[in-house]
Design a protein around this motif. Structure first.
Motif, PDB file in Angstrom:
ATOM      1  N   SER A  92       0.821  -1.197   0.000  1.00  0.00           N
ATOM      2  CA  SER A  92       0.000   0.000   0.000  1.00  0.00           C
ATOM      3  C   SER A  92       0.859   1.252   0.000  1.00  0.00           C
ATOM      4  CB  SER A  92      -0.923  -0.008   1.200  1.00  0.00           C
ATOM      5  OG  SER A  92      -0.252  -0.557   2.300  1.00  0.00           O
ATOM      6  N   TRP A  93       2.059   1.152   0.602  1.00  0.00           N
ATOM      7  CA  TRP A  93       2.954   2.310   0.567  1.00  0.00           C
ATOM      8  C   TRP A  93       3.415   2.572  -0.841  1.00  0.00           C
ATOM      9  CZ3 TRP A  93       3.661   5.739   4.270  1.00  0.00           C
ATOM     10  CH2 TRP A  93       3.214   5.379   5.543  1.00  0.00           C
ATOM     11  N   ILE A  95       1.752   2.035  -3.448  1.00  0.00           N
ATOM     12  CA  ILE A  95       0.651   2.706  -4.140  1.00  0.00           C
ATOM     13  C   ILE A  95       0.718   4.193  -3.830  1.00  0.00           C
ATOM     14  CG2 ILE A  95      -1.859   2.986  -4.261  1.00  0.00           C
ATOM     15  CD1 ILE A  95      -2.016  -0.051  -3.566  1.00  0.00           C
ATOM     16  N   ALA A  96       0.863   4.481  -2.539  1.00  0.00           N
ATOM     17  CA  ALA A  96       0.932   5.883  -2.121  1.00  0.00           C
ATOM     18  C   ALA A  96       2.101   6.579  -2.787  1.00  0.00           C
ATOM     19  CB  ALA A  96       1.065   5.953  -0.597  1.00  0.00           C
TER      20      ALA A  96
ATOM     21  N   GLN B  84       3.632   4.387   9.298  1.00  0.00           N
ATOM     22  CA  GLN B  84       4.315   3.108   9.458  1.00  0.00           C
ATOM     23  C   GLN B  84       5.554   3.421  10.280  1.00  0.00           C
ATOM     24  OE1 GLN B  84       5.643   1.306   5.815  1.00  0.00           O
ATOM     25  NE2 GLN B  84       6.502  -0.465   6.876  1.00  0.00           N
ATOM     26  N   VAL B  89       2.454   9.766   6.432  1.00  0.00           N
ATOM     27  CA  VAL B  89       2.014  10.396   5.189  1.00  0.00           C
ATOM     28  C   VAL B  89       0.607  10.934   5.427  1.00  0.00           C
ATOM     29  CG1 VAL B  89       1.530  10.087   2.732  1.00  0.00           C
ATOM     30  CG2 VAL B  89       3.430   8.858   3.784  1.00  0.00           C
ATOM     31  N   TYR B  91      -2.824  12.755   3.866  1.00  0.00           N
ATOM     32  CA  TYR B  91      -3.615  13.072   2.675  1.00  0.00           C
ATOM     33  C   TYR B  91      -4.621  14.134   3.076  1.00  0.00           C
ATOM     34  CZ  TYR B  91      -1.602   8.786   0.908  1.00  0.00           C
ATOM     35  OH  TYR B  91      -0.719   7.814   0.513  1.00  0.00           O
ATOM     36  N   ILE B 100      -0.548  15.723  -0.601  1.00  0.00           N
ATOM     37  CA  ILE B 100       0.126  14.673   0.174  1.00  0.00           C
ATOM     38  C   ILE B 100       1.329  15.266   0.889  1.00  0.00           C
ATOM     39  CG2 ILE B 100       1.274  12.439   0.036  1.00  0.00           C
ATOM     40  CD1 ILE B 100      -0.336  12.032  -2.603  1.00  0.00           C
ATOM     41  N   PHE B 197      -4.958  -0.738   5.519  1.00  0.00           N
ATOM     42  CA  PHE B 197      -3.873   0.236   5.564  1.00  0.00           C
ATOM     43  C   PHE B 197      -3.638   0.852   4.185  1.00  0.00           C
ATOM     44  CE2 PHE B 197       0.673   1.474   5.780  1.00  0.00           C
ATOM     45  CZ  PHE B 197       0.544   2.399   6.783  1.00  0.00           C
ATOM     46  N   ARG B 198      -4.574   1.660   3.751  1.00  0.00           N
ATOM     47  CA  ARG B 198      -4.432   2.397   2.501  1.00  0.00           C
ATOM     48  C   ARG B 198      -5.368   3.582   2.580  1.00  0.00           C
ATOM     49  NH1 ARG B 198      -4.813  -0.953  -1.894  1.00  0.00           N
ATOM     50  NH2 ARG B 198      -4.098  -2.701  -0.665  1.00  0.00           N
ATOM     51  N   PRO B 199      -4.984   4.677   1.930  1.00  0.00           N
ATOM     52  CA  PRO B 199      -5.887   5.834   1.981  1.00  0.00           C
ATOM     53  C   PRO B 199      -7.138   5.563   1.146  1.00  0.00           C
ATOM     54  CG  PRO B 199      -4.034   6.254   0.520  1.00  0.00           C
ATOM     55  CD  PRO B 199      -3.774   4.931   1.155  1.00  0.00           C
ATOM     56  N   ILE B 201      -8.878   6.646  -1.423  1.00  0.00           N
ATOM     57  CA  ILE B 201      -8.540   7.616  -2.465  1.00  0.00           C
ATOM     58  C   ILE B 201      -9.739   7.878  -3.366  1.00  0.00           C
ATOM     59  CG2 ILE B 201      -7.242   7.813  -4.620  1.00  0.00           C
ATOM     60  CD1 ILE B 201      -4.793   6.964  -3.203  1.00  0.00           C
TER      61      ILE B 201
END
Lengths: 160, 322
Positions: A92-93, A95-96, B84, B89, B91, B100, B197-199, B201
């Motif tokens: 996922s990082w 992706i970011a 992490q 990070v 958003y 970002i 664990f992902r934004p 989006i």
């Protein structure tokens, strides 16, 4: 042997006569290396495109295999799991990161510094709560040493 | 004589009990510092500062793969924080685009206590209070009180069972609440996959990186200035040369901390054009103090979540070599 490979490439040996050479090329690593080197030299002398036909494909494959590590320090402590982490977790990082990387290019083209400055002034004026503290210093402080509510309640920002 | 010995024994025992209870309390805080990082939990907390308040949904997981956290703001402009370890990070939705930002995360609720409590022990006194119910959990209250007037005090609610910090309140010298972060609901979570664990989006938005302010490390070897005497308990934790928005010349930025509170010091030459006031200026807004002074052709600015006396002391500690 190398002379014979060179001759084969230059069509100085008939293919039918070179059956043993081709078998040797297939089985011997050294022979195969010589084969590709002579091709490379030949290409270079003729002024041809001297990248191997698979160059792009190989490169893209290698790039795909490279893990995207945003936080090398975070993995240092975990010796046993470190290898697994590189390959599994940062999916996922990455992706970011890739979103970020694409956007940075797009933004650099659009970005105008004067715009940021005027936004800052507008923000500082619009935000009565923090009017007593110059927004640029508050922002610099909160960016470098954020704590408590500063992560969630933003009293200043410079880009809208 | 018998009674005397018994009395001595009792006094000794009570003194002994007192001594261990102080250690016990620090141990409880130590447990809270670790629990916030090592437990896996999800919940919603409310963050209040000044007149503003925001609800935040937190998902925190600690597994053999490391520490992961996602904080989603539920009120106002959408904002998500993914961390992490200490890499953060953010958003940030701003009108038609999402900005970002990359940060170094530190002391994020509920991990407001550092795992090394040594400097905190030197600067704060610890006292235990009542037991209260927070987010349907039983919590022990601890008061982390400033030993001098040079820092704010904290009131901490620690989960009696798991040690997780459930609520944290910042108090000024008049014992007024100037900042509060508190769970509304919280539950331990099973350690599992990282699908969350992902934004979230919005693919229709434009994603841009924040205008990163160029900074460079500054060891302080060729400074035209030096720091005379810092307020007790504060030490330098960072120093850099940076650009500050709206300024044409680079500014020296030094960060000080006592383990809980952070203060920034900015030093820059005064530009000839801005014949601004050379009088010392001071302000307190919410939990943040500001101090500015012009000395020997340099502007000294201090900003931080500390009492104004600390900001002024840091500002006045800067001396310029002639």
């Amino acid at each position: 042997m190398n002379e014979q490979i060179s001759a084969l490439i230059d069509d100085e040996i008939a293919i039918v006569d070179a059956a043993y050479l081709i078998t040797m090329l297939q089985s011997s690593k050294q022979g195969a290396e010589a084969w590709s080197q002579y091709h490379l030299i030949g290409d270079a002398m003729r002024g041809d495109d001297n990248l191997s036909p698979n160059f792009k494909q190989n490169l893209m494959q290698k790039i795909d295999l490279e893990p995207t590590v945003l936080a090398p320090n975070a993995t240092l402590g975990m010796l046993g799991e470190a290898f697994k982490m590189h390959h599994k977790v940062p999916a996922s990082w990455s992706i970011a990161a890739s979103v970020a990387a694409v956007m940075v290019v797009g933004w650099m083209a659009l970005h105008q510094p004067t715009q940021v400055t005027s936004d800052l002034v507008a923000d500082a004026q619009g935000e009565a709560v923090t009017s007593a503290i110059p927004a640029e210093y508050l922002l610099a402080h909160q960016t470098t040493a954020p704590s408590g509510s500063a992560y969630y309640i933003q009293t200043v920002s410079y880009s809208k | 004589m018998k009674y005397f010995i018994a009395a001595c024994f009792l006094i000794g025992a009570s003194l002994g009990a007192h001594a261990t209870s102080d250690d016990d309390m620090w141990q409880a805080l130590q447990k809270a510092a670790v629990a916030a990082r090592a437990l896996s939990y999800q919940g919603i907390f409310v963050c209040q500062s000044g007149k503003q308040s925001k609800s935040v949904q937190i998902t925190h997981m600690f597994s053999d793969k490391g520490e992961f956290s996602r904080n989603v703001l539920l009120d106002g402009t959408p904002r998500q924080l993914l961390s992490q370890g200490s890499d953060l990070v953010i958003y940030n939705q701003k009108n038609e685009k999402v900005v970002i930002e990359k940060r170094h995360g530190q002391n994020m609720f509920p991990a407001v206590l550092p795992t090394n409590l040594e400097s905190i022990r030197a600067n704060y006194a610890l006292r235990s209070g009542d037991i209260e119910r927070i987010a349907d959990r039983q919590a022990q209250i601890y008061l982390l009180e400033s030993k001098d007037g040079l820092r704010y005090s904290y009131k901490l609610w620690v989960d009696s069972e798991y040690g997780l910090l459930l609520k944290s309140v910042l108090l000024n010298s008049h014992n007024e609440v100037i900042e509060s972060i508190s769970f509304n609901q919280v539950a331990l979570m099973q350690v599992g996959g990282l699908d969350w664990f992902r934004p979230k989006i919005d693919s229709k938005k434009n994603y841009v990186m924040e205008d990163e302010v160029p900074t460079s490390a500054n060891t302080g070897a060729i400074n035209a200035w030096s720091i005379k005497e810092l307020p007790a308990g504060y030490r330098k934790v960072d120093q850099m040369i940076r650009m500050v928005h709206g300024k044409t010349l680079p500014v020296t930025h030094v960060v000080f901390s006592d383990g809980m509170a952070y203060v920034s010091l900015f030093i820059e030459p005064v530009s000839l054009k801005s014949k601004a006031s050379t009088k010392a200026t001071q302000a307190v807004v919410g939990n943040t103090s500001y101090y500015m002074n012009v000395v020997d052709g340099y502007q000294v600015t201090v900003v931080g979540e500390v009492p104004e006396i600390t900001a002024a002391q840091i500002g006045n500690a800067v001396i310029f070599n002639k």
